[in-house]
Design a protein around this motif. Structure first.
Motif, short mmCIF file in Angstrom:
data_model
loop_
_atom_site.label_atom_id
_atom_site.label_comp_id
_atom_site.label_asym_id
_atom_site.label_seq_id
_atom_site.Cartn_x
_atom_site.Cartn_y
_atom_site.Cartn_z
N MET A 6 -15.94 -0.08 -12.00
CA MET A 6 -14.60 1.02 -12.19
C MET A 6 -15.40 2.73 -12.27
SD MET A 6 -12.35 1.33 -16.41
CE MET A 6 -12.26 -0.67 -15.65
N THR A 7 -14.56 3.72 -11.19
CA THR A 7 -14.97 5.05 -11.77
C THR A 7 -14.90 5.45 -12.84
OG1 THR A 7 -12.54 6.06 -11.28
CG2 THR A 7 -13.76 5.52 -9.46
N LEU A 8 -15.08 6.51 -13.17
CA LEU A 8 -15.76 7.53 -14.54
C LEU A 8 -14.54 7.80 -15.15
CD1 LEU A 8 -17.15 7.95 -17.10
CD2 LEU A 8 -18.37 9.81 -15.87
N ALA A 9 -13.91 8.33 -14.46
CA ALA A 9 -12.41 8.71 -14.51
C ALA A 9 -10.95 7.52 -14.94
CB ALA A 9 -11.15 9.82 -13.33
N GLN A 10 -11.54 6.81 -14.14
CA GLN A 10 -10.68 5.60 -14.23
C GLN A 10 -11.09 4.63 -16.38
OE1 GLN A 10 -10.87 1.88 -12.07
NE2 GLN A 10 -9.48 0.77 -12.90
N ALA A 11 -12.20 5.12 -15.78
CA ALA A 11 -13.37 4.58 -17.73
C ALA A 11 -12.06 4.79 -19.03
CB ALA A 11 -14.49 4.01 -16.97
N ILE A 12 -12.67 6.50 -18.03
CA ILE A 12 -12.33 7.56 -19.80
C ILE A 12 -10.66 7.34 -19.57
CG2 ILE A 12 -12.31 9.26 -20.63
CD1 ILE A 12 -15.10 8.32 -20.47
N ALA A 13 -10.07 7.47 -18.46
CA ALA A 13 -8.39 7.14 -19.06
C ALA A 13 -7.84 5.25 -19.63
CB ALA A 13 -8.51 7.45 -17.43
N VAL A 25 -13.93 13.13 -20.31
CA VAL A 25 -12.46 13.47 -22.04
C VAL A 25 -12.45 14.74 -21.96
CG1 VAL A 25 -13.00 13.05 -24.28
CG2 VAL A 25 -14.40 11.35 -23.09
N ILE A 26 -13.07 15.99 -21.41
CA ILE A 26 -12.54 17.39 -21.29
C ILE A 26 -11.75 17.46 -20.66
CG2 ILE A 26 -13.02 19.47 -21.28
CD1 ILE A 26 -15.93 18.49 -22.61
N ARG A 27 -12.30 16.82 -19.49
CA ARG A 27 -10.98 16.90 -18.33
C ARG A 27 -9.47 16.66 -18.52
NH1 ARG A 27 -16.67 17.02 -14.55
NH2 ARG A 27 -16.38 14.78 -15.02
N TYR A 31 -21.79 17.98 -27.69
CA TYR A 31 -20.38 18.10 -28.61
C TYR A 31 -20.32 19.78 -28.92
CZ TYR A 31 -19.97 12.88 -30.01
OH TYR A 31 -19.90 11.53 -30.43
N ASP A 32 -20.55 20.21 -28.94
CA ASP A 32 -20.66 21.75 -29.37
C ASP A 32 -19.53 21.87 -28.19
OD1 ASP A 32 -20.75 23.90 -30.45
OD2 ASP A 32 -22.39 25.01 -28.82
N GLN A 33 -19.41 21.61 -26.80
CA GLN A 33 -18.38 21.76 -26.12
C GLN A 33 -17.36 20.82 -26.21
OE1 GLN A 33 -20.93 20.07 -22.56
NE2 GLN A 33 -22.08 21.72 -22.28
N LEU A 34 -17.81 19.65 -26.83
CA LEU A 34 -16.80 19.38 -26.76
C LEU A 34 -15.54 20.03 -28.52
CD1 LEU A 34 -17.71 15.48 -27.08
CD2 LEU A 34 -15.79 16.14 -25.91
N ILE A 35 -15.90 19.93 -28.91
CA ILE A 35 -15.48 21.19 -29.82
C ILE A 35 -14.63 22.78 -29.50
CG2 ILE A 35 -15.87 22.68 -32.01
CD1 ILE A 35 -17.89 20.38 -32.90
N ILE A 58 -16.95 22.55 -15.90
CA ILE A 58 -16.47 21.22 -16.22
C ILE A 58 -15.32 21.13 -15.26
CG2 ILE A 58 -16.23 19.93 -18.14
CD1 ILE A 58 -17.53 21.25 -19.67
N LEU A 59 -14.15 21.73 -15.84
CA LEU A 59 -13.30 21.59 -14.97
C LEU A 59 -13.05 21.19 -13.74
CD1 LEU A 59 -11.34 23.55 -17.46
CD2 LEU A 59 -11.90 21.25 -17.59
N GLU A 60 -13.48 22.67 -13.14
CA GLU A 60 -13.60 22.60 -11.38
C GLU A 60 -14.86 21.19 -10.86
OE1 GLU A 60 -14.70 26.55 -10.98
OE2 GLU A 60 -12.21 26.92 -11.08
N LYS A 61 -15.76 20.79 -11.92
CA LYS A 61 -16.69 19.74 -11.67
C LYS A 61 -16.07 18.38 -11.46
CE LYS A 61 -19.90 22.98 -10.13
NZ LYS A 61 -20.10 22.97 -9.00
N THR A 62 -16.45 16.99 -10.87
CA THR A 62 -16.66 16.11 -10.41
C THR A 62 -18.24 15.14 -10.96
OG1 THR A 62 -16.72 15.33 -8.51
CG2 THR A 62 -14.62 16.14 -9.00
N PRO A 63 -17.76 13.74 -11.70
CA PRO A 63 -18.80 13.06 -12.25
C PRO A 63 -19.45 12.87 -10.58
CG PRO A 63 -17.33 11.91 -12.44
CD PRO A 63 -16.67 13.40 -11.96
#
Length: 279
Positions: free
Chosen positions: A1-8, A34-36, A53-57, A262-267
């Protein structure tokens, strides 16, 4: 599956999430998705939390981190992590610190469906004074007092690996940390890989195979571990780790970097880093 689908489908708000990888095969692409998708209130687990993890935090996705070492490897501090602990930005962060040995044993206990792990550790150490999750048990056979910690049972584990076959079996080569135990301990798992092949053919004697029955989703994301490295595919980008120290020091520069990278990019954007570079 796609990464977006797998995370969702597999990462929900409030989940306990492990993203493992030791030195290499760090699941950056999965973490960025996960961030997107704007996940919140996560408890994140990792033996060696670094830039991901610095980014996620920093984006406010995390309420608690369980770990055994945190830093920018070879460079210094994680500034978004420090800001959350010291100044509660973007909000207060709960931390639970352990030793490497305790974390590894806790993953193994989780994989074995045991309630806790015990080890010869923490003797003379101060961590038990600040971590109420470190207890002791007495061996019923010898009377020896041993350290005990709760097993780690994530809701979902995210890892990156070199290859998967079309049945969903996954091959990890090179430095193996606790990816196997983290996947086996979890209720669900998402594995990003450099490529999907017809047949797994290990090229390194230091390798392991995760069977398809232990894996919930497999996603082909070439370059998905960048800026860490994937043995046999691309090298670690040391320049990025150095640059991150300056980017993450300032809240505004951090937020701008996240927006642009991150937000403006894709896998699919990770593929540019998956250039053949045997190492």
């Amino acid at each position: 599956m796609t990464l977006a689908q797998a995370i969702a489908e597999n990462v929900k708000d409030g989940d306990t999430v492990a993203m493992e990888g030791f030195t290499h095969l760090i699941p950056y692409a999965a973490g960025h998705e996960v961030i997107r998708q704007g996940r919140k209130d996560l408890t994140i687990i990792r033996m060696t939390p670094d830039i991901l993890y610095d980014q996620l935090i920093g984006v406010g996705a995390v309420k608690k981190m369980k770990f055994s070492w945190g830093g920018n490897p070879g460079v210094g501090s994680l500034h978004r992590f420090r800001d959350a602990v010291e100044k509660h930005w973007p909000h207060k962060l709960e931390v639970e610190e352990h030793s490497h040995a305790a974390m590894a044993n806790a993953y193994e206990a989780g994989a074995a469906n045991l309630p806790f792990a015990m080890l010869r550790g923490y003797i003379g150490a101060d961590l038990p004074k600040v971590n109420a999750q470190i207890k002791s048990v007495t061996c019923p056979f010898t009377g020896e007092v041993l350290a005990a910690v709760p097993s780690i049972r994530p809701d979902v584990t995210l890892i990156h690996a070199q290859r998967a076959d079309r049945k969903g079996n996954v091959l990890i080569e090179g430095i193996v940390g606790v990816q196997k135990e983290a996947v086996l301990a979890a209720k669900r798992s998402v594995v990003t890989v450099e490529e999907i092949v017809d047949e797994l053919q290990p090229a390194s004697p230091n390798s392991l195979v995760l069977p398809s029955w232990a894996v919930t989703a497999v996603v082909a994301v070439p370059g998905g571990a960048f800026p860490s490295y994937a043995q046999g595919y691309y090298k670690r980008n040391n320049a990025f780790y150095l640059a991150w120290d300056e980017i993450a020091r300032d809240r505004d520069s951090f937020q701008q970097w996240v927006k642009e990278n991150i937000l403006e990019k894709t896998p699919e954007d990770f593929a540019q880093y998956a250039k053949p570079a045997k190492n």
